[in-house]
Design an enzyme around this catalytic site. Structure first.
Site, short mmCIF file in Angstrom:
data_model
loop_
_atom_site.label_atom_id
_atom_site.label_comp_id
_atom_site.label_asym_id
_atom_site.label_seq_id
_atom_site.Cartn_x
_atom_site.Cartn_y
_atom_site.Cartn_z
N GLU A 33 71.12 31.95 36.06
CA GLU A 33 70.54 32.68 37.19
C GLU A 33 71.20 34.02 37.46
O GLU A 33 70.70 34.80 38.27
CB GLU A 33 70.57 31.79 38.43
CG GLU A 33 69.64 30.60 38.28
CD GLU A 33 69.80 29.54 39.36
OE1 GLU A 33 68.79 28.97 39.79
OE2 GLU A 33 70.94 29.26 39.75
N ASP A 220 59.76 23.77 38.02
CA ASP A 220 59.22 22.42 37.83
C ASP A 220 58.48 21.99 39.09
O ASP A 220 58.57 22.66 40.11
CB ASP A 220 60.37 21.43 37.53
CG ASP A 220 61.41 21.43 38.65
OD1 ASP A 220 62.42 22.15 38.51
OD2 ASP A 220 61.20 20.76 39.67
#
Ligand code: ADE
Length: 252
Positions: A33, A220
């Site tokens: 990230e 997801d």
């Protein structure tokens, strides 16, 4: 060097320190990230505090300090406090990935926080609403309106208007991978996305009155398929959030 020259040099260094702009703090939970952000930092200096590495420098015209918090609420709270207290950060951007809580969201969509809530806080036995922490009057910690607007512009630029959403992000020390559980969080908190850090960052930001926005790309669906989608999409969706953060810095 003469004493007067030494004093002059010390004075100039001190003035430079005092006039240096407060940095914008940029935080991600995992290497994926933040790693694409690090090469953009000019004059990069590394500071280690406790178990965290902080990267100081400039991106474009901005002083920045970037760190990987690690996963979960305690890591997030520790790094946020250090960024505010040690580095004097005056704006916070948390960037990364999340599971979808709203049914309409698909992987690679982006959620910009309007507010954060901690879905795992449960003092309901004492009459508190779910998510309401002792000592607070609201379970929602709101994003800064200006940072939110700029993050939305940046997200729209990077992924397109139909994939950029503004909404509530729910945080807990759990990776959500169950249809019923994600449905409960979505319904109870009107949440668009679930993740594991934002609510803790938001509580600390609220306590120190520092403006915050959280930018999350969906990796997801937080249901039974989460463990399959997540590893596949982790890097590409994290890169998305980094691209949005960089676009945001250009607009700040
Ligand atoms: N981060 C990315 N996906 C997540 C999920 N399903 N639950 C919690 N945090 C996440």
């Amino acid at each position: 060097m003469s004493l007067s020259k030494t004093l002059l040099a010390a004075g100039l260094a001190c003035t430079a320190f005092l006039t240096q702009a407060a940095p914008i703090a940029i935080v991600g939970a995992m290497d994926a990230e933040i790693e694409n952000l690090l090469p953009h930092i000019n004059d990069k200096k590394t500071v280690v505090i406790g178990q965290h590495i902080y990267y100081q420098g400039q991106i474009g015209d901005h002083e920045v300090v970037v760190t990987r918090s690690g996963v979960g609420k305690v890591n997030a709270a520790v790094t946020t406090t250090v960024l505010i207290r040690e580095f004097k950060a005056d704006k916070l951007i948390f960037t990364g990935i999340a599971g979808a809580a709203a049914a309409k969201l698909e992987p690679t969509d982006v959620v910009v926080s309007t507010a954060l809530v901690q879905h795992d806080v449960d003092l309901t036995v004492f009459g508190n609403a779910p998510g309401l922490m002792d000592g607070f009057t609201d379970r929602l910690f709101y994003a800064d309106k200006e940072l939110q607007a700029i993050a939305m512009q940046a997200a729209t630029q990077v992924v397109g208007a139909n994939k950029a959403h503004a909404g509530i992000i729910a945080t807990g020390d759990q990776f959500i991978a169950d249809k019923q559980q994600v449905a409960r969080i979505s319904k109870e908190f009107d949440a668009m996305a679930v993740e594991m850090e934002g609510g803790a960052v938001a509580q600390v930001a609220f306590m120190y009155k520092i403006p915050l926005v959280v930018i999350r790309t969906i990796s997801d669906k937080a249901d039974g398929s989460a463990h399959m989608d997540y590893p596949k999409l982790k890097q590409v969706t994290a890169d998305n959030s980094v691209a949005i953060t960089l676009a945001m810095l250009e607009k700040l």
